[in-house]
Design a protein around this motif. Structure first.
Motif, PDB file in Angstrom:
ATOM      1  N   GLN A  69     -14.730  -9.542  -4.559  1.00 11.52           N
ATOM      2  CA  GLN A  69     -15.321  -9.513  -3.390  1.00 11.52           C
ATOM      3  C   GLN A  69     -16.710  -8.598  -3.685  1.00 11.52           C
ATOM      4  O   GLN A  69     -16.894  -7.966  -4.640  1.00 11.52           O
ATOM      5  CB  GLN A  69     -14.530  -8.146  -2.482  1.00 11.52           C
ATOM      6  CG  GLN A  69     -13.181  -8.886  -2.264  1.00 11.52           C
ATOM      7  CD  GLN A  69     -12.205  -8.021  -1.156  1.00 11.52           C
ATOM      8  OE1 GLN A  69     -13.006  -7.511  -0.124  1.00 11.52           O
ATOM      9  NE2 GLN A  69     -11.139  -7.772  -1.519  1.00 11.52           N
TER      10      GLN A  69
ATOM     11  N   ARG B 265       0.881  -1.306   0.059  1.00  6.97           N
ATOM     12  CA  ARG B 265       0.017   0.027   0.098  1.00  6.97           C
ATOM     13  C   ARG B 265       0.820   1.178  -0.127  1.00  6.97           C
ATOM     14  O   ARG B 265       0.434   2.390  -0.527  1.00  6.97           O
ATOM     15  CB  ARG B 265      -0.956  -0.078   1.383  1.00  6.97           C
ATOM     16  CG  ARG B 265      -0.320  -0.149   2.616  1.00  6.97           C
ATOM     17  CD  ARG B 265      -1.347  -0.240   3.756  1.00  6.97           C
ATOM     18  NE  ARG B 265      -2.431   0.884   3.642  1.00  6.97           N
ATOM     19  CZ  ARG B 265      -3.465   0.684   3.981  1.00  6.97           C
ATOM     20  NH1 ARG B 265      -4.055  -0.463   4.368  1.00  6.97           N
ATOM     21  NH2 ARG B 265      -4.542   1.718   4.016  1.00  6.97           N
TER      22      ARG B 265
ATOM     23  N   ASP C 126      -9.612  -4.265  -2.658  1.00  4.48           N
ATOM     24  CA  ASP C 126      -8.430  -4.208  -1.867  1.00  4.48           C
ATOM     25  C   ASP C 126      -7.778  -2.763  -1.843  1.00  4.48           C
ATOM     26  O   ASP C 126      -6.687  -2.489  -0.878  1.00  4.48           O
ATOM     27  CB  ASP C 126      -7.293  -5.202  -1.912  1.00  4.48           C
ATOM     28  CG  ASP C 126      -7.922  -6.557  -1.799  1.00  4.48           C
ATOM     29  OD1 ASP C 126      -8.674  -6.755  -0.591  1.00  4.48           O
ATOM     30  OD2 ASP C 126      -7.894  -7.448  -2.767  1.00  4.48           O
TER      31      ASP C 126
ATOM     32  N   PRO D 173      -6.473   0.811  -0.618  1.00  3.10           N
ATOM     33  CA  PRO D 173      -6.580   1.456   0.704  1.00  3.10           C
ATOM     34  C   PRO D 173      -7.468   2.603   0.519  1.00  3.10           C
ATOM     35  O   PRO D 173      -7.661   3.444  -0.575  1.00  3.10           O
ATOM     36  CB  PRO D 173      -5.100   1.958   0.785  1.00  3.10           C
ATOM     37  CG  PRO D 173      -4.342   1.053   0.046  1.00  3.10           C
ATOM     38  CD  PRO D 173      -5.148   0.429  -1.195  1.00  3.10           C
ATOM     39  N   ALA D 174      -8.215   3.030   1.624  1.00  5.54           N
ATOM     40  CA  ALA D 174      -9.256   4.148   1.813  1.00  5.54           C
ATOM     41  C   ALA D 174      -8.644   5.401   1.184  1.00  5.54           C
ATOM     42  O   ALA D 174      -9.238   6.152   0.484  1.00  5.54           O
ATOM     43  CB  ALA D 174      -9.552   4.288   3.188  1.00  5.54           C
TER      44      ALA D 174
ATOM     45  N   GLN E 189      -8.707   5.598  -2.556  1.00  5.95           N
ATOM     46  CA  GLN E 189      -9.834   5.412  -3.146  1.00  5.95           C
ATOM     47  C   GLN E 189     -10.411   6.927  -3.520  1.00  5.95           C
ATOM     48  O   GLN E 189     -11.086   7.183  -4.347  1.00  5.95           O
ATOM     49  CB  GLN E 189     -11.037   4.788  -2.250  1.00  5.95           C
ATOM     50  CG  GLN E 189     -10.727   3.251  -2.059  1.00  5.95           C
ATOM     51  CD  GLN E 189     -11.744   2.732  -1.011  1.00  5.95           C
ATOM     52  OE1 GLN E 189     -12.679   3.114  -0.823  1.00  5.95           O
ATOM     53  NE2 GLN E 189     -11.279   1.559  -0.331  1.00  5.95           N
TER      54      GLN E 189
ATOM     55  N   GLN F 201     -19.850  -1.892   5.080  1.00  5.90           N
ATOM     56  CA  GLN F 201     -18.979  -1.952   6.242  1.00  5.90           C
ATOM     57  C   GLN F 201     -18.007  -0.752   6.406  1.00  5.90           C
ATOM     58  O   GLN F 201     -17.711  -0.626   7.586  1.00  5.90           O
ATOM     59  CB  GLN F 201     -17.992  -3.166   6.168  1.00  5.90           C
ATOM     60  CG  GLN F 201     -18.792  -4.636   6.152  1.00  5.90           C
ATOM     61  CD  GLN F 201     -17.743  -5.696   5.607  1.00  5.90           C
ATOM     62  OE1 GLN F 201     -16.947  -5.535   5.143  1.00  5.90           O
ATOM     63  NE2 GLN F 201     -18.370  -6.967   6.040  1.00  5.90           N
ATOM     64  N   GLY F 202     -18.035   0.047   5.566  1.00  5.79           N
ATOM     65  CA  GLY F 202     -17.428   1.325   5.537  1.00  5.79           C
ATOM     66  C   GLY F 202     -15.964   1.238   5.209  1.00  5.79           C
ATOM     67  O   GLY F 202     -15.223   2.119   5.234  1.00  5.79           O
ATOM     68  N   SER F 203     -15.542   0.169   4.502  1.00  5.48           N
ATOM     69  CA  SER F 203     -14.250  -0.241   4.093  1.00  5.48           C
ATOM     70  C   SER F 203     -14.073   0.503   2.567  1.00  5.48           C
ATOM     71  O   SER F 203     -13.060   0.062   1.962  1.00  5.48           O
ATOM     72  CB  SER F 203     -13.738  -1.411   4.133  1.00  5.48           C
ATOM     73  OG  SER F 203     -14.750  -2.289   3.660  1.00  5.48           O
ATOM     74  N   PHE F 204     -15.110   0.581   2.079  1.00  3.91           N
ATOM     75  CA  PHE F 204     -15.183   1.163   0.504  1.00  3.91           C
ATOM     76  C   PHE F 204     -16.141   2.365   0.225  1.00  3.91           C
ATOM     77  O   PHE F 204     -17.307   2.277   0.778  1.00  3.91           O
ATOM     78  CB  PHE F 204     -15.286  -0.060  -0.458  1.00  3.91           C
ATOM     79  CG  PHE F 204     -15.133   0.124  -2.083  1.00  3.91           C
ATOM     80  CD1 PHE F 204     -13.837  -0.217  -2.228  1.00  3.91           C
ATOM     81  CD2 PHE F 204     -15.706   0.722  -2.711  1.00  3.91           C
ATOM     82  CE1 PHE F 204     -13.319  -0.135  -3.724  1.00  3.91           C
ATOM     83  CE2 PHE F 204     -15.267   1.055  -3.918  1.00  3.91           C
ATOM     84  CZ  PHE F 204     -14.035   0.488  -4.396  1.00  3.91           C
ATOM     85  N   ARG F 205     -15.627   3.407  -0.246  1.00  2.00           N
ATOM     86  CA  ARG F 205     -16.402   4.607  -0.382  1.00  2.00           C
ATOM     87  C   ARG F 205     -17.682   4.031  -1.258  1.00  2.00           C
ATOM     88  O   ARG F 205     -17.468   3.689  -2.581  1.00  2.00           O
ATOM     89  CB  ARG F 205     -15.544   5.581  -1.168  1.00  2.00           C
ATOM     90  CG  ARG F 205     -14.417   6.141  -0.168  1.00  2.00           C
ATOM     91  CD  ARG F 205     -13.808   7.539  -0.915  1.00  2.00           C
ATOM     92  NE  ARG F 205     -14.880   8.371  -1.171  1.00  2.00           N
ATOM     93  CZ  ARG F 205     -14.751   9.723  -0.800  1.00  2.00           C
ATOM     94  NH1 ARG F 205     -13.708   9.919   0.127  1.00  2.00           N
ATOM     95  NH2 ARG F 205     -15.272  10.625  -1.050  1.00  2.00           N
TER      96      ARG F 205
ATOM     97  N   ARG G 176     -18.805  -4.203   1.220  1.00  2.00           N
ATOM     98  CA  ARG G 176     -17.694  -3.435   1.969  1.00  2.00           C
ATOM     99  C   ARG G 176     -18.118  -2.081   2.062  1.00  2.00           C
ATOM    100  O   ARG G 176     -17.689  -1.295   3.006  1.00  2.00           O
ATOM    101  CB  ARG G 176     -16.551  -3.562   0.858  1.00  2.00           C
ATOM    102  CG  ARG G 176     -15.713  -5.079   0.925  1.00  2.00           C
ATOM    103  CD  ARG G 176     -14.575  -5.127   0.075  1.00  2.00           C
ATOM    104  NE  ARG G 176     -13.539  -4.189   0.405  1.00  2.00           N
ATOM    105  CZ  ARG G 176     -12.732  -4.748   1.315  1.00  2.00           C
ATOM    106  NH1 ARG G 176     -12.989  -5.832   2.031  1.00  2.00           N
ATOM    107  NH2 ARG G 176     -11.682  -3.686   2.052  1.00  2.00           N
TER     108      ARG G 176
END
Length: 499
Positions: A279, A199, A240, A242-243, A246, A287-291, A284
């Motif tokens: 995925q 990352r 996968d 990273p935020a 994104q 879950q807040g892990s993808f915008r 996601r």
């Protein structure tokens, strides 16, 4: 003939090789570093052979070779280096080098190596073209027909595409097909796996960096977005990412511009983005892990690739293609599948999908003892799953026959499976080797003996009832030590006609 590329930061080496190649009538182009060579490749130039030094500023020879192989896999790369230690030599061949020249090298020997590389590439090109056409093969599966139709509809579109599907279903092949059938086909196709790059390096990989942007950034470098200018950028495993990246990706998709790492000038590029993930991005997002806004930017057109277990009708043609391709790669005769082996492959569920089938075919090309692959030649994971399916099928048959035998349906069948499990536990407790093979042979011996007894020793009838070929039955009788009774079909037919 396309030119031979010489990539070396030593001016003397470039000069000597350029003169020698020109004297031989071979076109040549020289580069002082790997970055300019890759820029020429991105602009559509195609070398016949590449000679590259290992240790150079910017990008070393191994990195250059990997990027050339990713963009033009058929291009032979010859490694040159003054560091002739074992590790460097082994690494060169492990990473796909055609040959290895230790400095100082004999120029005539180098020319011979270059000619050999160019000739082997020319000889292999028809085979490679055929393999390329077969990479995205016709499919009889309805789900794949929908994918093919979507590719056709998207040919003239610039819309962002999101490809979903399990690992190994061929998402990159579909992305390449989208590119090749689009108006950007003459531009570059650049693939980036977001899960395979650390990352802390992914940002510079995507957007490039300016000189001095961080420790080790000795010169400016273009990122993948710039390299894909006028073409297609394939972002694999986008789930996968990273935020923090994104957010940057969202800006590129929304505005078409970005900054290099450490840069102050906005760069504008014309790139079509095709993303892929195995995925569930909706989950996601929840879950807040993808915008969510990035998800909607990517999810303009979605293509779902079915897993191989949903397109079993394609397994036979895919297996034949992969067996042919692996045989050609290894220079050995092509393996063919017996009906029993093909049936077992078609019953297998392929958790690794098409990639797993390809690996199985490569394994068979190396490990199968003869040109015809029998069921027993299949890899253990296929045989184990097929044996389990056979047990399940036998139990269903026993349950269905229970009322006719006067047994309660819930009691017929489980008795022998329980006994089998107990026998397996005893053998495992004794640390016996090859428990699966032993029990498999016992199972086959019992079933074949029962079929022969039921058919009165008539091997043809026994084979038909078992659903296997007569030759397969005869071979198994020999292997398992089953007495087939010596009965043949002819005496039976003669008796039935009264002669």
């Amino acid at each position: 003939m396309n030119p031979v590329w010489v990539v070396d930061d030593e001016k003397t080496v470039r000069w000597v090789l350029e003169k020698a190649l020109n004297k031989e009538g071979l076109p040549v182009r020289v580069f002082s570093d790997g970055i300019t060579a890759l820029e020429a490749l991105d602009q559509g130039e195609q070398p016949s052979v590449v000679l590259t030094d290992v240790r150079m500023p910017g990008r070393d020879g191994f990195t250059l070779m990997a990027e050339i192989k990713a963009r033009a896999p058929s291009t032979p790369v010859i490694i040159m280096t003054a560091f002739t230690d074992l590790d460097t030599t082994v690494a060169a061949f492990q990473r796909g080098a055609f040959d290895y020249l230790a400095k100082p090298f004999d120029v005539e020997a180098a020319i011979l190596t270059i000619r050999r590389a160019a000739q082997e590439r020319a000889d292999a090109r028809p085979q490679e073209d055929q393999a390329g056409r077969g990479a995205l093969m016709p499919s009889h599966a309805p789900a794949m027909q929908e994918v093919f139709r979507a590719i056709g509809r998207l040919a003239a579109s610039r819309a962002t595409v999101l490809i979903t599907g399990e690992s190994g279903t061929g998402k990159e092949l579909i992305a390449r097909a989208l590119h090749q059938h689009s108006q950007r086909a003459t531009g570059p196709f650049i693939a980036v796996n977001a899960a395979a790059i650390p990352r802390d390096l992914l940002e510079a990989e995507l957007f490039g960096h300016e000189r001095g942007a961080f420790t080790g950034a000795v010169q400016a470098r273009r990122g993948r977005f710039e390299e894909a200018r006028g073409g297609t950028l394939f972002l694999d495993e986008i789930g996968d990412m990273p935020a923090e990246l994104q957010t940057r990706l969202l800006r590129v998709l929304a505005e078409g511009s970005f900054y290099r790492v450490g840069g102050t000038q906005a760069l504008t590029v014309d790139v079509r983005v095709v993303a892929a993930t195995h995925q569930p991005l909706e989950r996601r997002v929840a879950q807040g892990s993808f915008r969510e806004d990035l998800f909607h930017r990517l999810n303009v057109i979605r293509l779902r690739l079915p897993p191989l277990r949903e397109r079993r009708e394609d397994i036979a043609s895919l297996a034949a293609h992969f067996l042919s391709a692996s045989a050609a790669e290894l220079g050995v005769p092509v393996r063919t599948l017996s009906p029993e082996a093909l049936e077992a492959l078609e019953r297998f569920d392929y958790p690794g999908n098409i990639r797993q089938l390809e690996n199985i075919c490569q394994w068979l090309t190396v490990m199968a003892p003869s040109r015809t692959v029998e069921r027993r030649d299949l890899p253990p994971e296929v045989l184990d799953a097929d044996f389990g399916a056979g047990l399940a099928g036998s139990r269903v048959d026993a349950d269905a026959a229970a009322p006719a035998a006067g047994l309660p349906q819930e009691q017929a069948g489980p008795e022998w499976t329980a006994a089998l499990g107990e026998d397996a536990r005893r053998r495992l407790g004794r640390q016996e080797p090859c428990v699966m093979e032993t029990l498999s042979m016992s199972f086959e011996r019992a079933v074949i003996s029962a079929a022969l007894a039921y058919s009165g020793g008539r091997r043809g009838e026994a084979a038909r009832r078992l659903g296997i070929g007569r030759n397969t039955l005869a071979r198994k009788c020999r292997e398992l030590g089953v007495d087939a009774g010596g009965a043949d079909e002819c005496p039976v037919r003669i008796n039935r006609t009264g002669h």
